[in-house]
Motif scaffolding. Structure first.
Motif, short mmCIF file in Angstrom:
data_model
loop_
_atom_site.label_atom_id
_atom_site.label_comp_id
_atom_site.label_asym_id
_atom_site.label_seq_id
_atom_site.Cartn_x
_atom_site.Cartn_y
_atom_site.Cartn_z
N ASN A 80 76.53 -21.99 61.77
CA ASN A 80 77.37 -20.90 62.24
C ASN A 80 78.86 -21.71 62.70
O ASN A 80 79.43 -21.11 63.66
CB ASN A 80 76.55 -20.26 63.60
N GLU A 81 79.15 -22.71 62.11
CA GLU A 81 80.53 -23.44 62.33
C GLU A 81 81.47 -23.46 61.36
O GLU A 81 82.20 -24.41 61.06
CB GLU A 81 80.33 -24.58 63.22
N ASP A 102 78.34 -16.52 49.62
CA ASP A 102 77.74 -17.98 49.58
C ASP A 102 77.25 -18.53 51.04
O ASP A 102 76.21 -19.01 51.20
CB ASP A 102 78.57 -18.73 48.93
N VAL A 103 78.07 -18.25 52.27
CA VAL A 103 77.76 -18.86 53.30
C VAL A 103 76.45 -18.06 53.84
O VAL A 103 75.76 -18.60 54.42
CB VAL A 103 78.79 -18.64 54.25
N GLY A 150 70.79 -18.66 55.31
CA GLY A 150 69.47 -18.37 55.14
C GLY A 150 68.60 -19.36 54.76
O GLY A 150 67.28 -19.38 54.91
N ALA A 151 69.11 -20.33 53.61
CA ALA A 151 68.19 -21.58 53.09
C ALA A 151 68.18 -22.73 54.12
O ALA A 151 67.04 -23.00 54.26
CB ALA A 151 69.04 -22.12 51.94
N MET A 152 69.29 -22.79 54.92
CA MET A 152 69.01 -24.02 55.84
C MET A 152 70.15 -23.61 56.89
O MET A 152 71.37 -23.69 56.55
CB MET A 152 69.24 -25.21 55.41
N ASP A 201 55.87 -14.46 50.84
CA ASP A 201 55.96 -13.28 49.88
C ASP A 201 56.77 -13.75 48.62
O ASP A 201 56.89 -14.72 48.37
CB ASP A 201 56.82 -12.39 50.57
N ALA A 202 57.01 -12.86 48.05
CA ALA A 202 57.75 -13.15 46.52
C ALA A 202 59.05 -13.98 46.73
O ALA A 202 59.49 -14.73 45.75
CB ALA A 202 57.78 -11.65 45.85
N SER A 203 59.65 -13.64 47.56
CA SER A 203 60.98 -14.60 47.97
C SER A 203 60.75 -15.82 48.08
O SER A 203 61.91 -16.55 48.01
CB SER A 203 61.63 -14.02 49.27
N PHE A 204 59.61 -16.47 48.28
CA PHE A 204 59.54 -17.95 48.52
C PHE A 204 59.90 -18.70 47.21
O PHE A 204 59.96 -19.69 47.18
CB PHE A 204 58.20 -18.28 48.73
#
Length: 427
Positions: free
Chosen positions: A30-31, A50-51, A56-58, A258-261
């Motif tokens: 968040n920086e 993209d950000v 969301g990934a890390m 769920d399916a998003s994994f």
């Protein structure tokens, strides 16, 4: 674009933190600090998307929301991505050259993460838990009516009867793995046609909690999960031609997440884009006694699965795997049908006609995952044949598999050791 509050930042030595900040924080925190040209439309829309995806990934700014194991797993995945140049992306570093990672940066990260690999110590409670799980499994209280994964992939119970692709030891996560493949996958491995893998190939990966015995040998302990990679270049075109599914625990009542994994899986496998997104192309099934194949043939310095003069282990079932880390040796125990059936039933004696084969390789560094080891150069094959009241023992040493001289006392000790190896749980 807005930067949400930082709730809990990563704590790491200053040199490590500086490397991550310059290479990762603009997207994975968040920086975010955008350049002047990042604010120009329509580029800002792409940057913002993209950000958002990266956070969301890390997100290092929400590090406190992850467990210690999750934090460590993210760092090792990040190192893997950086080592293979997947992160930071080339299109990003082209405009933001200061984010590029140098060889020295990678070395600093590896040195730090090496300190984060815990030593697997013998734990009676952990061993007892594994024993109880095994006893429950052998009494039939395992997988029944397993539900499909959220993305529609069915659980494939026959994976336990497939031939072996490879095994791995992951001290970074405290886990051990066995990988098997269906007939299409095994044929592709034998013919060295795994880049790309053919449609219809399915890989099964079993994951266990690493459990050390009193001698320091690390075995497959509590069964954690089984996952599948299903190759269908058209059906799974949005996830690089592979469909992913996982089930946890021996009863496998619920599929993983769920399916998003599947996106999580795709991100982890992204560095392997040059080998069709698979971390290992597996054991060399070429005929004859062989040492380790060349890297030009296989990805991972993968092991050779040998033939001895008396039998051929091709088509046999893997019973278990373990690693002697102090001596750098990886083992897999194979059995013919009757041997595997007896071992998986928890029997302490083997029927006439059963044959066990304990194959040992020199442990090799996994070139595709820092800290992990895989089978390397072939060291020996020991076979136990149950054809009389007293089982016969034969040993073959070295890449040429030269038969060792008979030593009755040593043979009895090795037979006892091999026979007492407990099967790995395969629900």
């Amino acid at each position: 674009m807005e930067n949400p509050p930082v709730t809990g930042d990563l704590t790491a030595p200053a040199p490590v933190k500086e490397i991550l900040q310059k290479a990762c924080y603009d997207c994975h925190s968040n920086e975010t600090r955008l350049k002047w040209f990042d604010h120009i439309s329509p580029g800002i829309w792409l940057v913002a998307s993209d950000v958002q995806h990266a956070r969301g990934a890390m997100n290092f700014s929400n590090w406190d929301k992850l467990s210690k194991d999750q934090q460590k797993a993210k760092l090792f995945e990040s190192l893997n991505q950086a080592t293979f140049g997947t992160m930071p992306p080339a299109q990003y570093t082209a405009l933001h050259p200061s984010a590029k990672l140098t060889a020295q940066d990678i070395a600093v990260l590896k040195e730090y993460l090496a300190t984060q690999i815990p030593k697997t110590e013998p734990t009676p409670q952990r061993a007892a838990t594994a024993d109880n799980q095994f006893a429950t499994w052998t009494h039939g209280a395992a997988a029944n009516d397993v539900q499909p994964s959220p993305n529609g992939i069915d659980y494939i119970a026959d994976y336990k009867n497939w031939e072996t692709i490879s095994s791995s030891d992951r001290p970074d996560t405290g886990t051990m793995k066995i990988i098997t493949g269906n007939d299409i996958a095994i044929k592709a491995v034998r013919e060295h046609k795994t880049n790309p893998w053919p449609d219809g190939a399915i890989l099964a990966k079993l994951q266990y909690e690493a459990s050390a015995d009193a001698n320091g040998t690390v075995h497959n302990g509590v069964f954690k999960q089984v996952g599948f990679m299903v190759k269908d270049s058209k059906k799974y075109s949005k996830t690089q031609g592979w469909g992913y599914a996982k089930w946890n625990g021996t009863k496998l009542e619920q599929p993983y997440k769920d399916a998003s994994f599947a996106t999580e899986c795709v991100n982890c496998h992204a560095p392997m884009h040059d080998s069709d997104f698979v971390f290992t192309n597996g054991i060399d099934f070429s005929a004859g006694p062989l040492g380790a194949p060349s890297k030009s043939d296989l990805v991972n310095k993968a092991a050779s699965l040998p033939k001895t003069p008396l039998f051929d282990t091709h088509g046999w079932k893997v019973i278990t795997s373990f690693t002697d880390r102090s001596h750098g040796t990886t083992y897999m125990l194979f059995g013919n049908d009757s041997a595997a059936q007896a071992a998986r039933a928890g029997q302490t004696t083997y029927p006439q006609g059963a044959v066990l084969s304990l194959v040992a390789w020199k442990s090799a560094e996994d070139e595709n995952w820092f800290g992990a080891t895989v089978p390397g150069a072939l060291q020996s094959v020991e076979q136990v044949t149950f054809s009389t009241e007293h089982p016969t023992y034969d040993r073959y040493d070295g890449p040429a598999l030269n038969k060792a001289p008979a030593d009755p006392a040593a043979a009895d000790a090795r037979v006892a050791y091999i026979v007492q190896q407990r099967a790995s749980i395969m629900p």
